[in-house]
Enzyme design. Structure first.
Site, short mmCIF file in Angstrom:
data_model
loop_
_atom_site.label_atom_id
_atom_site.label_comp_id
_atom_site.label_asym_id
_atom_site.label_seq_id
_atom_site.Cartn_x
_atom_site.Cartn_y
_atom_site.Cartn_z
N ARG A 74 0.86 -1.19 0.00
CA ARG A 74 0.00 0.00 0.00
C ARG A 74 0.89 1.24 0.00
O ARG A 74 1.69 1.45 0.91
CB ARG A 74 -0.91 0.00 1.23
CG ARG A 74 -1.74 1.27 1.36
CD ARG A 74 -2.65 1.24 2.59
NE ARG A 74 -3.23 2.57 2.78
CZ ARG A 74 -3.10 3.31 3.87
NH1 ARG A 74 -2.42 2.86 4.92
NH2 ARG A 74 -3.63 4.50 3.94
N HIS A 118 -2.83 10.87 1.16
CA HIS A 118 -2.22 10.67 2.47
C HIS A 118 -1.60 11.99 2.90
O HIS A 118 -0.40 12.07 3.16
CB HIS A 118 -1.19 9.54 2.41
CG HIS A 118 -0.88 8.93 3.75
ND1 HIS A 118 -0.88 7.58 3.99
CD2 HIS A 118 -0.55 9.51 4.93
CE1 HIS A 118 -0.56 7.34 5.25
NE2 HIS A 118 -0.35 8.50 5.84
N GLU A 163 -7.01 8.34 6.84
CA GLU A 163 -7.23 9.00 8.13
C GLU A 163 -7.74 10.44 8.01
O GLU A 163 -7.07 11.39 8.39
CB GLU A 163 -5.95 8.96 8.97
CG GLU A 163 -5.48 7.55 9.29
CD GLU A 163 -4.28 7.52 10.23
OE1 GLU A 163 -3.82 8.60 10.67
OE2 GLU A 163 -3.80 6.42 10.54
N ASN A 298 -6.53 1.63 10.54
CA ASN A 298 -5.19 1.93 11.06
C ASN A 298 -5.28 1.93 12.58
O ASN A 298 -5.88 2.83 13.16
CB ASN A 298 -4.70 3.28 10.56
CG ASN A 298 -4.50 3.32 9.06
OD1 ASN A 298 -4.62 2.30 8.38
ND2 ASN A 298 -4.20 4.49 8.53
N TYR A 300 -3.25 1.61 16.32
CA TYR A 300 -2.02 1.66 17.10
C TYR A 300 -2.27 1.48 18.59
O TYR A 300 -1.50 0.82 19.28
CB TYR A 300 -1.28 2.98 16.84
CG TYR A 300 -0.80 3.08 15.41
CD1 TYR A 300 0.42 2.53 15.04
CD2 TYR A 300 -1.56 3.71 14.43
CE1 TYR A 300 0.87 2.59 13.72
CE2 TYR A 300 -1.13 3.77 13.11
CZ TYR A 300 0.08 3.21 12.76
OH TYR A 300 0.52 3.27 11.46
N GLU A 364 -2.86 -0.34 8.53
CA GLU A 364 -1.66 0.07 9.26
C GLU A 364 -1.72 -0.52 10.67
O GLU A 364 -2.75 -0.45 11.33
CB GLU A 364 -1.53 1.59 9.41
CG GLU A 364 -1.24 2.35 8.13
CD GLU A 364 -1.07 3.85 8.37
OE1 GLU A 364 -0.72 4.25 9.52
OE2 GLU A 364 -1.30 4.63 7.43
#
Length: 456
Positions: A74, A118, A163, A298, A300, A364
């Site tokens: 990606r 992005h 995002e 994504n 985290y 991600e």
């Protein structure tokens, strides 16, 4: 722990973070060029002028991907390379780079996953209002069409935005990302126009024959401090209201319009208190609700909050009055982010239930640690443990019924980490920025073996 036979394994990057070559082959200026060259915005005064020099080294980087057995890569396209001023005729030299990259990937039997935005908006569009200007959404749709016209004969998997919460609320709300504006009304207006751009672009892509279209969000489970380590912990009524509201602002603000054609009441209430809802025009939600195939996730760390009576809204969270953003008792990465692997499975299962009409992909997931090269090796045991823990939770989510299609590690390479500059390393491949030497870390070799056995 074996994954489904057709599970997609890969890695992800972003254009401004790795490409460099910011003044070559007709590329225009982006908001991140401007922001990073403004003193005080980025740690150590770093910028993306050279980054990982991927623009010149992409063949070697694709060779690394092949050695690591990646099935998918990606990457994002830099809008200023395609349209230096954000509109008008395309720049053939900019398109040619991505044309070469796609061919190189396909020759290595790696599927290209193209992200159209992005965060590197052409500066010329920002000068006219950026994402606060409704016209930017239409310019984005034109740009998406231009990229598909060039690559669509070989690329089948497309993501519109990466995002949008970060682009809107860190870029226009608290100003820690480009373009560095600080206005809650601008942030909410930008979020809507990003969604409008997504809907318009998704329709253009579909009409042009795109097989798979995705919207990528930085979603996270919103938990009380007690719930981080105890999923069964029952929140108080006030804390539950706080978690519901922040979930609406973080995740439902984007997925409800895109997949249900409606805004959550919490988002509309925040907009009413911050400039009003006049930017939401009749028919917008129908345009935003364009059919898509996947949600890109994504992840985290969880978002941890509790009731905080009397607190003002956080600058990045218009509508978060009376909410306290809390800490939690968990190990952390070099970013200070808590490591909570089962937050990923909780999130995936919930999203699969809330939005059953689409599949999911982890686009991600990764961690920054303070990596050191010793005798030609990088022994990043912390990252291996992080990835192992999260992949076990990915498998748990699939077992629990989540319609999850693949996993893309963040990131292939150490790179320019936005406002953190080069001091934070997320890559499974180490980059020596002085020499541009690539060194696969232990995590890269571990991930190669995971892919080889399709499991843990």
């Amino acid at each position: 722990m074996i994954f489904p036979e057709d599970f997609v394994w890969g890695a992800a990057t972003a254009s401004y973070q790795i490409e460099g070559a910011v003044k070559e082959d007709g590329r225009g200026q982006s908001i991140w060029d401007t922001f990073s060259h403004t003193p005080g915005n980025v740690a150590d005064g770093d910028n993306g002028d050279v980054a990982c020099d991927h623009y010149h080294r992409y063949r070697d980087d694709v060779g690394l991907m092949r050695e690591l057995r990646l099935g998918a890569y990606r990457f994002s396209v830099a809008w200023p390379r395609i349209q230096p001023d954000g509109e008008g005729p395309t720049n053939p030299r900019g398109l040619a780079f991505y044309d070469r990259l796609v061919d190189e990937l396909l020759a290595a039997k790696i599927s290209p996953y193209v992200t159209l935005y992005h965060w590197d908006l052409p500066q010329a569009l920002e000068d006219r209002g950026g994402w606060t200007d409704r016209d930017t959404a239409y310019r984005f749709a034109d740009y998406a069409q231009a990229v598909h016209d060039k690559l669509g004969d070989r690329v089948t998997d497309w993501a519109t935005l990466n995002e949008p919460w970060v682009a809107a609320f860190l870029g226009y709300g608290n100003g820690v990302h480009a373009p560095g504006r600080r206005d809650p009304a601008d942030a909410l207006r930008s979020a809507h126009h990003l969604l409008l751009g997504h809907g318009l672009a998704a329709r253009r892509l579909r009409e042009a024959g795109a097989r798979s279209i995705m919207l990528v969000v930085n979603s996270a489970p919103v938990l009380t401090p007690a719930q981080v380590n105890d999923p069964s912990a029952v929140a108080s009524e006030a804390d539950a209201a706080a978690t519901d509201r922040i979930h609406a602002l973080l995740t439902r603000q984007f997925l409800d319009p895109a997949l249900r054609g409606t805004y959550p009441e919490e988002v509309l209430a925040a907009a009413e208190r911050n400039g009003g809802t006049g930017h939401i025009k009749d028919g917008d939600l129908e345009l935003i609700n364009a059919p898509i195939d996947l949600i890109g996730i994504n992840y985290y760390n969880p978002c941890v909050v509790e009731s905080g009576p009397g607190l003002p809204a956080d600058a990045a969270w218009p509508g978060s009055e009376d909410v306290r953003f809390a800490t939690t008792d968990a190990p952390t990465t070099a970013m200070g982010w808590p490591i909570v692997p089962d937050g990923l499975s909780r999130l995936l299962v919930r999203l699969s239930k809330d939005y059953p009409q689409v599949g999911l992909m982890v686009t991600e997931n990764g961690a920054a640690f303070d990596d050191v090269v010793e005798d030609g090796r990088v022994h990043d045991d912390d990252r291996v443990a992080y990835l192992d823990g999260h992949l076990r939770e990915v498998h748990n989510a699939i077992e629990a019924g989540a319609d999850l299609r693949g996993y893309l590690v963040w990131s292939l390479l150490d790179n320019f980490e936005w406002a953190e500059g080069y001091r934070r390393r997320f890559g499974i491949v180490h980059v020596d920025y002085a020499t541009q030497t690539r060194t696969p870390k232990d995590s890269a070799l571990w991930y190669r073996d995971v892919i080889g056995r399709n499991g843990l």
